[in-house]
Design a protein around this motif. Structure first.
Motif: not given
Length: 297
Positions: A192, A233, A264
């Motif tokens: 991320a 995600a 996400y």
């Protein structure tokens, strides 16, 4: 145990549900000589096709899976772990079966305890499991690790599953999931961070410089790495929330991974968020496809 035989040796093993990880586990179990029970009942045509491609016959119903298995593996998106435990417990009551439940979802130790309480009413025992690594392949050079914890984890570790390395932990239920939450926090938190760093670098016109500098310490950091994470995600959102709960349970702030869940959640709205990992080209150079859709999340 149900009529499928003991957990060790060659067993009848049910897998709920047939996503990419579940089908991969099913294939490895079959290569190990086990009878694999899975069903696409009530699921999409693509799920049925996934089972067929793996050469796994559709058992027809969850009751058939649970009723004939010695071990049932729950491997679903984290947000579905509790509902899946309810479904398995209900099937056990209807069929009178008593398989050993392998709770193999990416969830917090507290969620594992909840699942164990849910199925206890159906007289089912639980082994805490956590998958660390990619979907297993029987011929993989490096087997996928699966952490195990709980009084009956030795029965699961006795299963011969090519492509899987069982890692027994000394702790009680929740220990395997705690280990997974810690390792996933570093690996998926890094992905991320990488996605945000690359998008920010592109915005400022310094992408090549940033990539070259990062590779001095992180040899595998590239745009493709971040894009592959973005394709998953939607599922990682729930996993980040489970990590936040795990860290909160350790007396730490949940804010860090609550924020990672938000990252996400936005990546899921990007171009790569609606694609599959195999769609990401090896030489992907631009992070533009990682940019969240305006108003997404």
């Amino acid at each position: 145990m149900s009529s499928g035989g003991g957990a060790g040796g060659r067993a009848a093993v049910g897998v709920v549900a047939p996503g990419a990880m579940g089908v991969a586990l099913g294939r490895c179990l079959a290569v190990g000589g086990h009878r694999v029970l899975m069903t696409a009942a009530g699921r999409s045509a693509s799920t049925a096709a996934r089972l067929a491609d793996a050469g796994i016959a559709d058992a027809g119903s969850t009751d058939a899976v649970v009723g004939e298995a010695s071990v049932v593996i729950s491997v679903v998106p984290p947000g579905q772990a509790r509902a899946t435990a309810d479904e398995i417990a209900a099937s056990a009551r209807r069929t009178g079966a008593r398989p050993l439940l392998l709770e193999a979802n990416a969830v917090s130790p507290a969620t594992v305890v909840e699942v164990a309480a849910t199925v206890r009413g159906a007289d089912l025992a639980v082994v805490d499991a956590a998958i660390s690594g990619p979907p297993p392949r029987p011929d993989a050079e490096h087997p996928t690790r699966i952490f195990l914890a709980g009084p009956r984890s030795g029965e699961v570790a006795a299963l011969d599953v090519p492509g899987v390395r069982w890692v027994g932990l000394a702790g009680d239920l929740g220990a395997a999931s705690a280990a997974k939450m810690c390792t996933a926090s570093v690996r998926k938190g890094h992905q991320a961070l990488l996605a945000h760093a690359l998008l920010t670098a592109e915005h400022h016109g310094v992408l090549d410089t940033v990539l070259a500098d990062l590779r001095l310490d992180f040899a595998h950091d590239d745009v493709r790495h971040a894009a592959a994470a973005a394709t998953k995600a939607w599922r990682f959102v729930e996993e980040m929330e489970e990590i936040a709960a795990t860290q909160s349970g350790a007396g730490l702030t949940p804010d860090l991974f609550t924020a990672m869940a938000e990252v996400y959640r936005h990546l899921a709205t990007s171009e790569w968020g609606s694609r599959r990992p195999e769609d990401v080209p090896a030489g992907l150079a631009s992070p533009s496809g990682l940019r969240p859709h305006p108003g997404g999340g």
